[in-house]
Structures are given as C-alpha cells and as structure tokens.
Write an enzyme that holds these catalytic residues in place. Structure first.
Site, PDB file in Angstrom:
ATOM      1  N   THR A   1      43.331  41.938  36.096  1.00  0.00           N
ATOM      2  CA  THR A   1      43.381  40.757  35.227  1.00  0.00           C
ATOM      3  C   THR A   1      41.946  40.329  34.975  1.00  0.00           C
ATOM      4  O   THR A   1      41.255  39.903  35.913  1.00  0.00           O
ATOM      5  CB  THR A   1      44.142  39.598  35.908  1.00  0.00           C
ATOM      6  OG1 THR A   1      45.445  40.042  36.242  1.00  0.00           O
ATOM      7  CG2 THR A   1      44.232  38.405  34.973  1.00  0.00           C
TER       8      THR A   1
ATOM      9  N   LYS B   1      48.554  38.168  29.354  1.00  0.00           N
ATOM     10  CA  LYS B   1      48.581  37.867  30.790  1.00  0.00           C
ATOM     11  C   LYS B   1      48.091  36.440  31.067  1.00  0.00           C
ATOM     12  O   LYS B   1      48.712  35.682  31.813  1.00  0.00           O
ATOM     13  CB  LYS B   1      47.693  38.891  31.517  1.00  0.00           C
ATOM     14  CG  LYS B   1      47.407  38.601  32.974  1.00  0.00           C
ATOM     15  CD  LYS B   1      48.597  38.847  33.858  1.00  0.00           C
ATOM     16  CE  LYS B   1      48.278  38.469  35.299  1.00  0.00           C
ATOM     17  NZ  LYS B   1      49.447  38.506  36.152  1.00  0.00           N
TER      18      LYS B   1
ATOM     19  N   LYS C   1      41.836  31.606  39.308  1.00  0.00           N
ATOM     20  CA  LYS C   1      41.067  32.559  38.483  1.00  0.00           C
ATOM     21  C   LYS C   1      41.711  32.710  37.095  1.00  0.00           C
ATOM     22  O   LYS C   1      41.029  32.642  36.073  1.00  0.00           O
ATOM     23  CB  LYS C   1      41.030  33.913  39.207  1.00  0.00           C
ATOM     24  CG  LYS C   1      40.448  35.047  38.386  1.00  0.00           C
ATOM     25  CD  LYS C   1      40.708  36.407  39.036  1.00  0.00           C
ATOM     26  CE  LYS C   1      40.777  37.484  37.987  1.00  0.00           C
ATOM     27  NZ  LYS C   1      41.182  38.785  38.484  1.00  0.00           N
TER      28      LYS C   1
HETATM   29  P1  NAD Z   1      42.176  43.146  46.019  1.00  0.00           P
HETATM   30  O1  NAD Z   1      40.943  42.349  46.259  1.00  0.00           O
HETATM   31  O2  NAD Z   1      43.186  43.292  47.098  1.00  0.00           O
HETATM   32  O3  NAD Z   1      41.768  44.628  45.522  1.00  0.00           O
HETATM   33  C1  NAD Z   1      40.635  44.917  44.742  1.00  0.00           C
HETATM   34  C2  NAD Z   1      40.024  46.185  45.326  1.00  0.00           C
HETATM   35  O4  NAD Z   1      38.920  46.577  44.528  1.00  0.00           O
HETATM   36  C3  NAD Z   1      39.490  45.987  46.754  1.00  0.00           C
HETATM   37  O5  NAD Z   1      40.070  46.954  47.606  1.00  0.00           O
HETATM   38  C4  NAD Z   1      37.975  46.193  46.606  1.00  0.00           C
HETATM   39  O6  NAD Z   1      37.385  46.789  47.731  1.00  0.00           O
HETATM   40  C5  NAD Z   1      37.934  47.105  45.398  1.00  0.00           C
HETATM   41  N1  NAD Z   1      36.647  47.097  44.712  1.00  0.00           N
HETATM   42  C6  NAD Z   1      35.909  46.048  44.313  1.00  0.00           C
HETATM   43  N2  NAD Z   1      34.800  46.469  43.668  1.00  0.00           N
HETATM   44  C7  NAD Z   1      34.843  47.827  43.654  1.00  0.00           C
HETATM   45  C8  NAD Z   1      34.006  48.850  43.142  1.00  0.00           C
HETATM   46  N3  NAD Z   1      32.874  48.556  42.514  1.00  0.00           N
HETATM   47  N4  NAD Z   1      34.367  50.132  43.322  1.00  0.00           N
HETATM   48  C9  NAD Z   1      35.521  50.454  43.969  1.00  0.00           C
HETATM   49  N5  NAD Z   1      36.368  49.529  44.480  1.00  0.00           N
HETATM   50  C10 NAD Z   1      36.026  48.247  44.323  1.00  0.00           C
HETATM   51  O7  NAD Z   1      42.846  42.506  44.714  1.00  0.00           O
HETATM   52  P2  NAD Z   1      44.346  42.721  44.186  1.00  0.00           P
HETATM   53  O8  NAD Z   1      45.227  41.651  44.701  1.00  0.00           O
HETATM   54  O9  NAD Z   1      44.702  44.165  44.367  1.00  0.00           O
HETATM   55  O10 NAD Z   1      44.139  42.406  42.634  1.00  0.00           O
HETATM   56  C11 NAD Z   1      43.526  43.333  41.758  1.00  0.00           C
HETATM   57  C12 NAD Z   1      43.632  42.802  40.347  1.00  0.00           C
HETATM   58  O11 NAD Z   1      45.012  42.594  40.026  1.00  0.00           O
HETATM   59  C13 NAD Z   1      42.937  41.444  40.147  1.00  0.00           C
HETATM   60  O12 NAD Z   1      42.331  41.440  38.886  1.00  0.00           O
HETATM   61  C14 NAD Z   1      44.083  40.448  40.230  1.00  0.00           C
HETATM   62  O13 NAD Z   1      43.819  39.253  39.508  1.00  0.00           O
HETATM   63  C15 NAD Z   1      45.214  41.234  39.615  1.00  0.00           C
HETATM   64  N6  NAD Z   1      46.564  40.839  40.028  1.00  0.00           N
HETATM   65  C16 NAD Z   1      46.846  40.584  41.332  1.00  0.00           C
HETATM   66  C17 NAD Z   1      48.143  40.201  41.671  1.00  0.00           C
HETATM   67  C18 NAD Z   1      48.512  39.891  43.116  1.00  0.00           C
HETATM   68  O14 NAD Z   1      49.594  39.341  43.349  1.00  0.00           O
HETATM   69  N7  NAD Z   1      47.677  40.244  44.091  1.00  0.00           N
HETATM   70  C19 NAD Z   1      49.138  40.094  40.697  1.00  0.00           C
HETATM   71  C20 NAD Z   1      48.829  40.417  39.376  1.00  0.00           C
HETATM   72  C21 NAD Z   1      47.540  40.784  39.047  1.00  0.00           C
END
Ligand code: NAD
Length: 298
Positions: A93, A168, A243
């Site tokens: 997102t 979204k 966010k």
């Molecule tokens: P998260 O923080 O658990 O996962 C993000 C991952 O990206 C982490 O493992 C981090 O180490 C990795 N990362 C960051 N920078 C990096 C890089 N340069 N290279 C490689 N890896 C890297 O977050 P999440 O909950 O998985 O959410 C991910 C996305 O999905 C976000 O944009 C969030 O807004 C969206 N989202 C989350 C949810 C939810 O319920 N968690 C629901 C819908 C959408």
C-alpha cells in the site's frame, strides 16, 4: 509454472509467497530480515542473498514492502537485473504518485507493470482470500491475473497506473471513518444505559449497518474471532490504518478533494497510536474514545 521473484516477506508477503509455492510456481524470495527469509524458505521459497539475485531469471517480480520509498528504491535498484519484459507487480500500500513512478520506471525499462494493493489482512494473506485492487494496462492485467488469483479470491482492474492504490486508500478511508463512527455509537450507548448487544441487534439490521459493525465489531464479546474479542491484538494494526489515512489525506490535498471526516479520522488515529503499543488493532480506538479525558473530548 512461472518463475516468480518475491521481495518483502513480512507479515503479508511471507504467506502470499507461500501460496504461490503451493500453486506450483517456482518462487525465489528476498527480505532484509534474515528470519523472514528463513521462514519463507521453510514454506518452499528459494532464498536469494540480494534483491538483484532474486530477480535475475524472473518472469514476474512481486514487491510487498512497507511504503512508497522502499518500493521505488527496490525497483529502481533491481531494474537493470530484471529480464526485459518481465511483469513487475507491487502489492504494497503506497501513495499513488510513487506507484505511478514505479510504472514509469518499468515502462522505460521495457517491462509491463501493475499496482495491486490488497485488502484482507494477514488472515486473508494466509488463506489466499485477499482482494486485489489493480491499476495498469489491460495486457499486463491479463498476464498478472492468474498469479494474483493464486493469492486471492477477488481481483479487480480499477483503471490505469495508480488506480489500484487510489481504490485502496479510498476504501481504507471509509473503513477508518466508519470504525470511529461505530465506536462512538457503542460508547454513547453504554453511557445511555443501552447494552452493546442491544445496539448491535438493532444497528446491524438498520441504517447503521456497515462492515466495521457487522464484520469487525469494536465492542468486545459481540462477534467471535475479531480483535475486540482478543484484547485488540492486531489484526490490522492501528499504525497501518494511520498510514493509509495519511495517504488518503496527501492524495486529497494533491487533487483538492474535501475530506473533512478523513482528516479528523487521521487526527484521532494519530492521537490513539501515540498512546498504545504498535500492535494494537485499529478497532481498539473504541477504548480511546471511551476515555473521559482523551484529547478528542476537549
Ligand atoms: P511487514 O513490515 O511485516 O513486511 C515488510 C517486509 O519488507 C519486512 O519483512 C521488511 O524486512 C521487508 N523490507 C523492507 N525494506 C526492504 C528492502 N529494501 N528489501 C527487502 N525487504 C525489505 O509489513 P506487512 O504487514 O507485510 O505489510 C506490507 C505492505 O502491505 C504494507 O504496505 C502494508 O501497508 C500493506 N498491507 C498490510 C496489511 C496487514 O494487515 N498487515 C493489510 C493490507 C495491506
């Protein structure tokens, strides 16, 4: 079987990549956090030791990263290593402007691309029941659709570049505003001497009916299996809602759209997240609103 590179194996990306493996795809993954990479490897993802190594032979590259700056950085860093013509799909997102920038970078390198953010949270990611809101060209959508269907139950083409992100943040602005409205109603009901169950029975079949009430009720003890019945453990963590509300405010400012309730919702979630641990579910705002001395009551 498609060769897929998956970058960002966190709460969402980890289970999504695992579902691609289950669907028979060859998935190579990369994450900055070694523990996340190791967990994905247990689910059958081949670990790569850099983002460039991850994408080298890929037919499809998927990113699932925290915010726009990460996606822009990772995609621009990897582009020289991505085979020409490979489909680039960002499921994070992020702000629509960064999403459009990623599309432009991909097009300049000869790759089709999609922005494909999701709804459904970590349970949807694990169960492969996510909804994908997709922006991009129809040919790219046709190519990406079967891959997205292995991770979700509904895949909607919303329009051109950035349209998925626009959908979204508009959807989540509704969710943030209505969660506050439903929470306020339960707080008021309690002070008027009305039971939460009675309000639920009435509002769930009346004009107050909405997703925040009937699928994610913030009042505890009404619905099983939702965060309010589990000490408000996320679920969808309040900082992620903040966010998304901030993204919707930035987007509204950029096009001159009036979103006064969206703005107030962002303020309230900002005050709430300042006062609770980062893993508190966004429906926990009902407890904040119930406090007599919270900043919003002044
Ligand atoms: P998260 O923080 O658990 O996962 C993000 C991952 O990206 C982490 O493992 C981090 O180490 C990795 N990362 C960051 N920078 C990096 C890089 N340069 N290279 C490689 N890896 C890297 O977050 P999440 O909950 O998985 O959410 C991910 C996305 O999905 C976000 O944009 C969030 O807004 C969206 N989202 C989350 C949810 C939810 O319920 N968690 C629901 C819908 C959408």
């Amino acid at each position: 079987m498609t060769r897929i590179a998956f970058i960002g194996l966190g709460n969402m990306g980890g289970p999504m990549a695992a579902n691609l493996v289950k669907a028979g795809h060859a998935v190579r993954g990369y994450d900055l956090v070694a523990a996340h990479l190791a967990q994905a490897a247990e689910a059958g993802v081949s670990p790569a030791d850099s983002a460039e190594a991850c994408v080298r032979d890929a037919e499809v590259v998927i990113t699932m990263l925290p915010a726009g700056k990460h996606v822009v950085e990772v995609v621009s860093g990897c582009l020289p290593a991505i085979p020409k013509g490979a489909l680039i799909v960002d499921c994070s997102t992020i702000d629509p402007a960064s999403a459009r920038r990623v599309h432009e970078m991909a097009a300049a390198a000869g790759s089709p691309s999609l922005d494909a953010p999701v709804s459904g949270g970590i349970t949807g990611a694990a169960a492969a029941t996510l909804t994908f809101m997709v922006g991009g060209e129809e040919a790219a959508f046709a190519a990406g659709r079967p891959i997205l269907e292995a991770m979700g139950k509904r895949v909607v083409l919303c329009g051109g570049a950035g349209a998925g992100q626009s959908a979204k943040i508009c959807n989540n602005m509704i969710a943030g505003i209505t969660m506050i409205g439903v929470s306020e109603a339960f707080v008021l009901a309690g002070k008027l001497g009305l039971s939460a169950q009675a309000l639920f029975e009435v509002a769930s079949t009346s004009s107050g009916q909405c997703w925040a009430l009937t699928s994610y009720c913030p009042a505890p003890g009404i619905l099983p299996g939702v965060p309010s019945s589990n000490g408000y453990k996320a679920g969808f963590a309040a900082p992620l809602m903040l966010k998304d509300l901030r993204l919707s405010q930035e987007a509204a400012a950029s096009v001159g759209a009036a979103t006064p309730l969206g703005a107030r919702a962002a303020e309230l979630y900002s005050q709430f997240t300042d006062r609770v641990p980062a893993d508190r579910d966004f429906s926990g705002i009902i407890e904040f609103l119930a406090e007599a001395d919270h900043p919003a009551s002044g």
